[in-house]
Design a protein around this motif. Structure first.
Motif, PDB file in Angstrom:
ATOM      1  N   MET A   1       7.865   3.533   1.687  1.00  0.00           N
ATOM      2  CA  MET A   1       8.900   4.091   0.811  1.00  0.00           C
ATOM      3  C   MET A   1      10.237   3.391   1.078  1.00  0.00           C
ATOM      4  O   MET A   1      10.622   3.186   2.237  1.00  0.00           O
ATOM      5  N   ASP A   2      10.947   3.012   0.039  1.00  0.00           N
ATOM      6  CA  ASP A   2      12.260   2.419   0.170  1.00  0.00           C
ATOM      7  C   ASP A   2      13.241   3.500   0.629  1.00  0.00           C
ATOM      8  O   ASP A   2      13.318   4.585   0.033  1.00  0.00           O
ATOM      9  N   ILE A   3      14.028   3.191   1.670  1.00  0.00           N
ATOM     10  CA  ILE A   3      14.978   4.172   2.211  1.00  0.00           C
ATOM     11  C   ILE A   3      15.990   4.597   1.159  1.00  0.00           C
ATOM     12  O   ILE A   3      16.452   5.743   1.149  1.00  0.00           O
ATOM     13  N   LYS A   5      15.555   5.407  -1.734  1.00  0.00           N
ATOM     14  CA  LYS A   5      15.046   6.495  -2.574  1.00  0.00           C
ATOM     15  C   LYS A   5      15.420   7.873  -2.038  1.00  0.00           C
ATOM     16  O   LYS A   5      15.542   8.825  -2.800  1.00  0.00           O
ATOM     17  N   ILE A   6      15.560   7.991  -0.721  1.00  0.00           N
ATOM     18  CA  ILE A   6      15.905   9.306  -0.159  1.00  0.00           C
ATOM     19  C   ILE A   6      17.340   9.360   0.351  1.00  0.00           C
ATOM     20  O   ILE A   6      17.866  10.444   0.624  1.00  0.00           O
ATOM     21  N   ARG A  14      14.958  13.988   7.330  1.00  0.00           N
ATOM     22  CA  ARG A  14      13.544  13.701   7.598  1.00  0.00           C
ATOM     23  C   ARG A  14      13.298  13.421   9.075  1.00  0.00           C
ATOM     24  O   ARG A  14      12.317  13.879   9.656  1.00  0.00           O
ATOM     25  N   LYS A  97      17.460  -3.950   4.503  1.00  0.00           N
ATOM     26  CA  LYS A  97      16.520  -3.473   3.491  1.00  0.00           C
ATOM     27  C   LYS A  97      15.068  -3.801   3.821  1.00  0.00           C
ATOM     28  O   LYS A  97      14.163  -3.314   3.152  1.00  0.00           O
ATOM     29  N   SER A 100      11.459   0.090   6.158  1.00  0.00           N
ATOM     30  CA  SER A 100      11.043   1.181   5.272  1.00  0.00           C
ATOM     31  C   SER A 100      11.266   2.524   5.949  1.00  0.00           C
ATOM     32  O   SER A 100      11.593   2.607   7.141  1.00  0.00           O
ATOM     33  N   VAL A 101      11.073   3.575   5.186  1.00  0.00           N
ATOM     34  CA  VAL A 101      11.133   4.929   5.734  1.00  0.00           C
ATOM     35  C   VAL A 101      10.103   5.087   6.852  1.00  0.00           C
ATOM     36  O   VAL A 101      10.370   5.674   7.904  1.00  0.00           O
ATOM     37  N   GLU A 102       8.902   4.542   6.621  1.00  0.00           N
ATOM     38  CA  GLU A 102       7.842   4.654   7.627  1.00  0.00           C
ATOM     39  C   GLU A 102       8.208   3.933   8.934  1.00  0.00           C
ATOM     40  O   GLU A 102       7.840   4.363  10.021  1.00  0.00           O
ATOM     41  N   ASP A 105      10.363   6.298  10.718  1.00  0.00           N
ATOM     42  CA  ASP A 105       9.510   7.369  11.261  1.00  0.00           C
ATOM     43  C   ASP A 105       8.938   6.940  12.612  1.00  0.00           C
ATOM     44  O   ASP A 105       8.935   7.705  13.580  1.00  0.00           O
TER      45      ASP A 105
END
Length: 356
Positions: A1-3, A5-6, A14, A97, A100-102, A105
């Motif tokens: 997921m592109d950061i 986006k959130i 998160r 960029k 990612s979100v993952e 995480d």
């Protein structure tokens, strides 16, 4: 997921929503302009470290979970080095960029593993963008009673000089990783030079040669702050007179203690604890293993001095604690006594982040 986006606040929520406070001193954590802490009858200890991609870590061979764990532990170690108890942590990151979100995480999973091990609350921080790679800034907050804090300037003549664990393994782990990285890129360059597409594709499954070197990798990628030894010292009623953790190398740290305590020292090469895998790796690379143990850095073991009257109690703590020498008068200098009885002046040859 592109950061994107959130967004920043979505990412913060998160990464931190599952982290519940463990300490009574944490009044209010993430979610406002400031963290609110409360301490009674204790001193507050604060330490901070900045880690820069390409300077302090290489994402070619450290994954983000291990990086999160290591980033936390190097700060926790500073609190232990003052004989304190870590309580809270603030985490700031600047990222490009390509992450990612993952990825974040995984980084926070490593952070939480380290913090959960020592009961630390993650209470805030900051996130921003970066055009030059990943940057990490961590602040750790701890507490200690005024009378329990151990500084670098308390060493006294005839005190015993002690280290925890073993030395040089982390540096050898770094040399191993760098060697395999070099081998990989040499093979890539050779395949490209010959325009060998099959060889280039095969290198996607490149397997570095780490057999029998697992301990070295662990010491480099997943260091442990030595709060366990502090607990043993307290149980034995041993209070260090001076202390710091070994981040830049034993020789550099020992010279810091001697300079600030206005004293000299004699340490004995035969007493410096070195793991078998460290010695084997040094031999493979044609390096002097004692030099690696003295100057390698990133061991995050504790270096401390203790009264000579605690000699027997310290011996009982082996192999967690090793007596490597003693404190002397300043005019005698800081000396290393070799296995054959020669003496050499210690030099600060550990890692300097501001030098090439």
């Amino acid at each position: 997921m592109d950061i994107a986006k959130i967004g920043e606040f979505g990412l913060i929520d998160r990464l931190t929503k599952e982290h519940k406070p463990k300490n009574a001193s944490t009044i209010y954590g993430v979610g406002d302009d400031c963290t609110v802490l409360h301490y009674d009858n204790s001193e507050v200890l604060v330490t901070t470290d900045m880690l820069m991609e390409g300077v302090h870590f290489d994402l070619t061979y450290i994954d983000l979970q291990h990086l999160g764990y290591k980033s936390a532990m190097v700060n926790i170690s500073d609190i232990f080095a003052m004989n304190g108890t870590p309580r809270q942590m603030l985490v700031s990151i600047a990222l490009s960029k390509r992450f990612s979100v993952e990825d974040m995480d995984a980084f926070y999973q490593g952070l939480r593993m380290a913090c959960d091990k020592w009961g630390i609350d993650i209470v805030g921080g900051d996130t921003t963008s970066s055009f030059t790679g990943l940057a990490i800034s961590i602040t750790c907050i701890g507490e200690a009673r005024k009378e329990d804090i151990v500084y670098r300037n308390g060493a006294k003549e005839n005190d015993l000089i002690c280290v925890t664990g073993d030395l040089g393994a982390s540096y050898m782990g770094l040399q191993l990783l760098e060697r395999e990285k070099t081998v990989y890129y040499q093979q890539v360059d050779e395949a490209k030079r010959k325009n060998n597409k099959a060889a280039i594709d095969a290198l996607k499954n490149f397997q570095p040669d780490f057999a029998g070197k697992e301990y070295l990798l662990q010491r480099q990628l997943q260091p442990e702050a030595r709060g366990d030894v502090l607990e043993k010292l307290r149980l034995c009623n041993i209070r260090p007179t001076s202390m710091m953790d070994i981040s830049d190398g034993l020789s550099s740290e020992l010279l810091h203690i001697c300079n600030q305590s206005n004293c000299g020292c004699r340490i004995f090469e035969k007493n410096i604890p070195i793991d078998y895998q460290t010695a084997v790796m040094a031999e493979e690379l044609n390096m002097n293993v004692t030099t690696c143990a003295l100057n390698g850095g990133e061991d995050y073991e504790l270096l401390f001095t203790a009264p000579i009257g605690d000699h027997e109690k310290l011996q009982e703590l082996a192999p967690n604690v090793h007596i490597i020498g003693h404190v002397t008068r300043k005019e005698l200098g800081c000396q290393l006594v070799t296995r054959d009885g020669q003496e050499f002046a210690l030099k600060a040859q550990g890692w300097n982040p501001l030098m090439d």
